[in-house]
Design a protein around this motif. Structure first.
Motif, short mmCIF file in Angstrom:
data_model
loop_
_atom_site.label_atom_id
_atom_site.label_comp_id
_atom_site.label_asym_id
_atom_site.label_seq_id
_atom_site.Cartn_x
_atom_site.Cartn_y
_atom_site.Cartn_z
N CYS A 78 0.83 -1.22 0.00
CA CYS A 78 0.00 0.00 0.00
C CYS A 78 0.87 1.27 0.00
CB CYS A 78 -0.91 -0.01 1.23
SG CYS A 78 -1.87 1.50 1.39
N CYS B 87 -6.39 6.50 1.94
CA CYS B 87 -6.40 5.61 0.77
C CYS B 87 -6.51 6.41 -0.53
CB CYS B 87 -7.58 4.65 0.89
SG CYS B 87 -7.83 3.62 -0.55
N CYS C 3 -5.88 2.98 -5.26
CA CYS C 3 -5.02 2.53 -6.36
C CYS C 3 -5.26 1.06 -6.70
CB CYS C 3 -3.56 2.75 -5.99
SG CYS C 3 -3.04 1.78 -4.56
N GLY C 4 -5.75 0.28 -5.74
CA GLY C 4 -6.01 -1.13 -5.98
C GLY C 4 -4.79 -2.03 -5.82
N CYS D 28 -3.49 -3.12 -3.15
CA CYS D 28 -3.75 -4.11 -2.10
C CYS D 28 -4.44 -5.33 -2.71
CB CYS D 28 -4.59 -3.51 -0.98
SG CYS D 28 -6.06 -2.62 -1.56
S1 SF4 Z 1 -6.37 1.02 -2.64
FE1 SF4 Z 1 -5.37 -0.38 -1.21
S2 SF4 Z 1 -3.19 -0.20 -1.66
FE2 SF4 Z 1 -4.18 1.57 -2.59
S3 SF4 Z 1 -4.03 3.17 -1.07
FE3 SF4 Z 1 -6.01 2.18 -0.75
S4 SF4 Z 1 -5.64 0.60 0.77
FE4 SF4 Z 1 -3.65 1.26 -0.01
#
Ligand code: SF4
Ligand code: SF4
Length: 172
Positions: A87, A118, A121-122, A124
């Motif tokens: 992340c 958050c 961005c995906g 995770c």
């Molecule tokens: S989408 Fe997931 S990886 Fe991206 S910032 Fe949010 S929690 Fe973090």
């Protein structure tokens, strides 16, 4: 070979534009024209009556997260920390604990995501080796009047269903 450069002279403002007022009247006339046309026929207005009229969310759109579950309703997450490590906003907070039922070694005791930080961005979702976290809830409006409510817990993440039928099927 030297690149050809074409110099375009600035046209500058015409006398009417310099006078300012005629341009304002012209602009107001244009706005009034649109108003009168749309007053009689609303079919040209590209405005959605949100929130009464919902937006169609494409399946690949990344909405608010959820944690997927096993058939017995327990969390699929194995607390490997891959999502939190990946992340970029560092907004996933996991505390691991031993899993007593022997299905896996570990599970998250705590799994919070701070939606204020958050960036959707995906990463995770991409990082998860067991498909335990998804962003297919179709939830795009996350609003609250205090910061604390933006921290969503494991329970809330598990409670949230997927929004698309074929995604739900994949889980079976
Ligand atoms: S989408 Fe997931 S990886 Fe991206 S910032 Fe949010 S929690 Fe973090
Ligand atoms: S959601 Fe996936 S990547 Fe994140 S800790 Fe759980 S199993 Fe690992």
């Amino acid at each position: 070979m030297a690149a050809k450069v074409r110099t375009v002279e600035r046209a500058g403002l015409s006398l009417m534009e310099k006078l300012y007022l005629p341009e304002i009247i012209k602009g107001m006339g244009l706005t009034l024209g649109h108003f009168l046309r749309n007053f009689h026929d609303t079919s040209n207005i590209i405005v959605r009556d949100y929130p009464d009229q919902k937006v169609d969310i494409p399946q690949r759109w990344r909405g608010r997260h959820r944690l997927t579950t096993r058939e017995d309703g327990t969390v699929k997450c194995v607390a490997c920390f891959m999502c939190a490590t990946n992340c970029p906003a560092k907004c996933i907070f996991i505390e691991a604990t031993e899993r007593e039922d022997g299905v896996t070694e570990k599970m998250p005791e705590r799994f919070d995501i701070d939606l204020i930080e958050c960036v959707y961005c995906g990463f995770c979702v991409e990082a998860c080796p067991v498909d335990a976290i998804r962003m297919d809830t179709g939830i795009f409006s996350v609003v609250t009047d205090n910061r604390e409510d933006m921290l969503i817990s494991k329970e809330e993440l598990m409670r949230t269903p997927g929004a698309f039928k074929d995604h739900a099927k994949e889980e079976e």
